[in-house]
Motif scaffolding. Sequence first.
Motif, PDB file in Angstrom:
ATOM      1  N   TYR A 123       7.535   0.240   6.902  1.00  0.00           N
ATOM      2  CA  TYR A 123       6.244  -0.199   7.449  1.00  0.00           C
ATOM      3  C   TYR A 123       6.206  -1.715   7.608  1.00  0.00           C
ATOM      4  CZ  TYR A 123       4.565   4.492   6.321  1.00  0.00           C
ATOM      5  OH  TYR A 123       4.394   5.842   6.240  1.00  0.00           O
ATOM      6  N   CYS A 124       6.771  -2.429   6.640  1.00  0.00           N
ATOM      7  CA  CYS A 124       6.798  -3.890   6.694  1.00  0.00           C
ATOM      8  C   CYS A 124       7.616  -4.377   7.891  1.00  0.00           C
ATOM      9  CB  CYS A 124       7.383  -4.439   5.390  1.00  0.00           C
ATOM     10  SG  CYS A 124       7.419  -6.238   5.294  1.00  0.00           S
ATOM     11  N   VAL A 125       8.800  -3.804   8.076  1.00  0.00           N
ATOM     12  CA  VAL A 125       9.663  -4.204   9.190  1.00  0.00           C
ATOM     13  C   VAL A 125       8.996  -3.866  10.524  1.00  0.00           C
ATOM     14  CG1 VAL A 125      11.868  -3.726  10.334  1.00  0.00           C
ATOM     15  CG2 VAL A 125      11.798  -4.085   7.865  1.00  0.00           C
ATOM     16  N   MET A 126       8.366  -2.691  10.600  1.00  0.00           N
ATOM     17  CA  MET A 126       7.679  -2.318  11.847  1.00  0.00           C
ATOM     18  C   MET A 126       6.572  -3.317  12.174  1.00  0.00           C
ATOM     19  SD  MET A 126       7.376   1.826  11.557  1.00  0.00           S
ATOM     20  CE  MET A 126       6.441   2.009  13.071  1.00  0.00           C
ATOM     21  N   VAL A 146      -5.388   1.054   3.431  1.00  0.00           N
ATOM     22  CA  VAL A 146      -4.886   0.369   2.238  1.00  0.00           C
ATOM     23  C   VAL A 146      -5.740   0.742   1.026  1.00  0.00           C
ATOM     24  CG1 VAL A 146      -4.602  -1.902   1.169  1.00  0.00           C
ATOM     25  CG2 VAL A 146      -3.776  -1.518   3.489  1.00  0.00           C
ATOM     26  N   ASN A 147      -7.051   0.818   1.212  1.00  0.00           N
ATOM     27  CA  ASN A 147      -7.936   1.226   0.119  1.00  0.00           C
ATOM     28  C   ASN A 147      -7.593   2.641  -0.342  1.00  0.00           C
ATOM     29  OD1 ASN A 147     -10.408   0.879  -1.583  1.00  0.00           O
ATOM     30  ND2 ASN A 147     -11.041   2.637  -0.370  1.00  0.00           N
ATOM     31  N   GLU A 148      -7.323   3.531   0.608  1.00  0.00           N
ATOM     32  CA  GLU A 148      -7.006   4.913   0.248  1.00  0.00           C
ATOM     33  C   GLU A 148      -5.693   4.993  -0.532  1.00  0.00           C
ATOM     34  OE1 GLU A 148      -8.674   8.311  -0.236  1.00  0.00           O
ATOM     35  OE2 GLU A 148      -9.559   6.938   1.209  1.00  0.00           O
ATOM     36  N   CYS A 149      -4.751   4.133  -0.216  1.00  0.00           N
ATOM     37  CA  CYS A 149      -3.495   4.078  -0.983  1.00  0.00           C
ATOM     38  C   CYS A 149      -3.777   3.634  -2.411  1.00  0.00           C
ATOM     39  CB  CYS A 149      -2.510   3.125  -0.313  1.00  0.00           C
ATOM     40  SG  CYS A 149      -1.835   3.729   1.245  1.00  0.00           S
ATOM     41  N   LYS A 150      -4.674   2.673  -2.575  1.00  0.00           N
ATOM     42  CA  LYS A 150      -5.039   2.220  -3.916  1.00  0.00           C
ATOM     43  C   LYS A 150      -5.789   3.310  -4.679  1.00  0.00           C
ATOM     44  CE  LYS A 150      -4.969  -2.715  -3.212  1.00  0.00           C
ATOM     45  NZ  LYS A 150      -3.799  -2.944  -4.041  1.00  0.00           N
ATOM     46  N   VAL A 151      -6.631   4.066  -3.979  1.00  0.00           N
ATOM     47  CA  VAL A 151      -7.337   5.178  -4.616  1.00  0.00           C
ATOM     48  C   VAL A 151      -6.320   6.221  -5.079  1.00  0.00           C
ATOM     49  CG1 VAL A 151      -8.926   7.100  -4.206  1.00  0.00           C
ATOM     50  CG2 VAL A 151      -9.509   4.818  -3.403  1.00  0.00           C
ATOM     51  N   TYR A 152      -5.299   6.466  -4.261  1.00  0.00           N
ATOM     52  CA  TYR A 152      -4.260   7.416  -4.653  1.00  0.00           C
ATOM     53  C   TYR A 152      -3.528   6.928  -5.900  1.00  0.00           C
ATOM     54  CZ  TYR A 152      -0.171  10.310  -4.843  1.00  0.00           C
ATOM     55  OH  TYR A 152       0.800  11.161  -5.292  1.00  0.00           O
ATOM     56  N   ALA A 153      -3.206   5.638  -5.919  1.00  0.00           N
ATOM     57  CA  ALA A 153      -2.492   5.086  -7.070  1.00  0.00           C
ATOM     58  C   ALA A 153      -3.318   5.242  -8.351  1.00  0.00           C
ATOM     59  CB  ALA A 153      -2.167   3.620  -6.831  1.00  0.00           C
ATOM     60  N   ALA A 190       0.834  -1.208   0.000  1.00  0.00           N
ATOM     61  CA  ALA A 190       0.000   0.000   0.000  1.00  0.00           C
ATOM     62  C   ALA A 190       0.865   1.254   0.000  1.00  0.00           C
ATOM     63  CB  ALA A 190      -0.924  -0.008   1.209  1.00  0.00           C
ATOM     64  N   ALA A 191       1.901   1.268   0.833  1.00  0.00           N
ATOM     65  CA  ALA A 191       2.783   2.436   0.894  1.00  0.00           C
ATOM     66  C   ALA A 191       3.491   2.649  -0.436  1.00  0.00           C
ATOM     67  CB  ALA A 191       3.800   2.266   2.019  1.00  0.00           C
ATOM     68  N   ASN A 192       3.914   1.574  -1.058  1.00  0.00           N
ATOM     69  CA  ASN A 192       4.593   1.701  -2.347  1.00  0.00           C
ATOM     70  C   ASN A 192       3.626   2.169  -3.436  1.00  0.00           C
ATOM     71  OD1 ASN A 192       7.056   0.959  -1.258  1.00  0.00           O
ATOM     72  ND2 ASN A 192       6.763  -1.204  -1.712  1.00  0.00           N
ATOM     73  N   GLU A 193       2.377   1.722  -3.382  1.00  0.00           N
ATOM     74  CA  GLU A 193       1.380   2.168  -4.360  1.00  0.00           C
ATOM     75  C   GLU A 193       1.095   3.655  -4.225  1.00  0.00           C
ATOM     76  OE1 GLU A 193      -2.032  -0.370  -3.860  1.00  0.00           O
ATOM     77  OE2 GLU A 193      -1.386  -1.644  -5.512  1.00  0.00           O
ATOM     78  N   ALA A 194       1.199   4.171  -2.995  1.00  0.00           N
ATOM     79  CA  ALA A 194       0.936   5.588  -2.750  1.00  0.00           C
ATOM     80  C   ALA A 194       2.199   6.433  -2.943  1.00  0.00           C
ATOM     81  CB  ALA A 194       0.378   5.789  -1.344  1.00  0.00           C
ATOM     82  N   ASP A 195       3.233   5.854  -3.510  1.00  0.00           N
ATOM     83  CA  ASP A 195       4.496   6.555  -3.769  1.00  0.00           C
ATOM     84  C   ASP A 195       5.110   7.148  -2.509  1.00  0.00           C
ATOM     85  OD1 ASP A 195       4.441   6.001  -6.480  1.00  0.00           O
ATOM     86  OD2 ASP A 195       3.294   7.817  -6.947  1.00  0.00           O
TER      87      ASP A 195
END
Length: 127
Positions: free
Chosen positions: A53-56, A104-111, A41-46
């Motif tokens: 985030y994954c490690v955290m 996660v949905n909002e990240c996809k909307v941004y993408a 999600a973070a990568n999709e939102a640039d």
Amino acid sequence: MSEQTFAHGDGCCGCKCTDGDIGCGGCLFQYCCPCFSICNAANEADLNNGTLYCVMAACGFGCCALMMLGQDVEDKRGLKKHDGCWHCMHSFFDGCTCHSCRVVNECKVYAKDGAANAAPTGTEMTR
């Protein structure tokens, strides 16, 4: 800042995963593999910090990662700002609030659509 909020609203209860871009499969992915879901999600939102985030999340700080991602995607999309306490409560009670699916949905909307308050691109008129 815009008064527009998350695509699924900012209420405290009710999963609307089937209404959004992530669908039921994305909701299940978020539930079973939150570290990879948050990273994607973070990568999709640039945001370029998906690995953080994954490690955290993998180290037991998933609530903090979700809180940070929620605030970052609000900034990125130009949405109504919620304070840290709001994000903390929704992240902590994610099982009830489905905040992870909302973020996660909002990240996809941004993408797909970019910033919420971005000016529409016009077409050049010719004579």
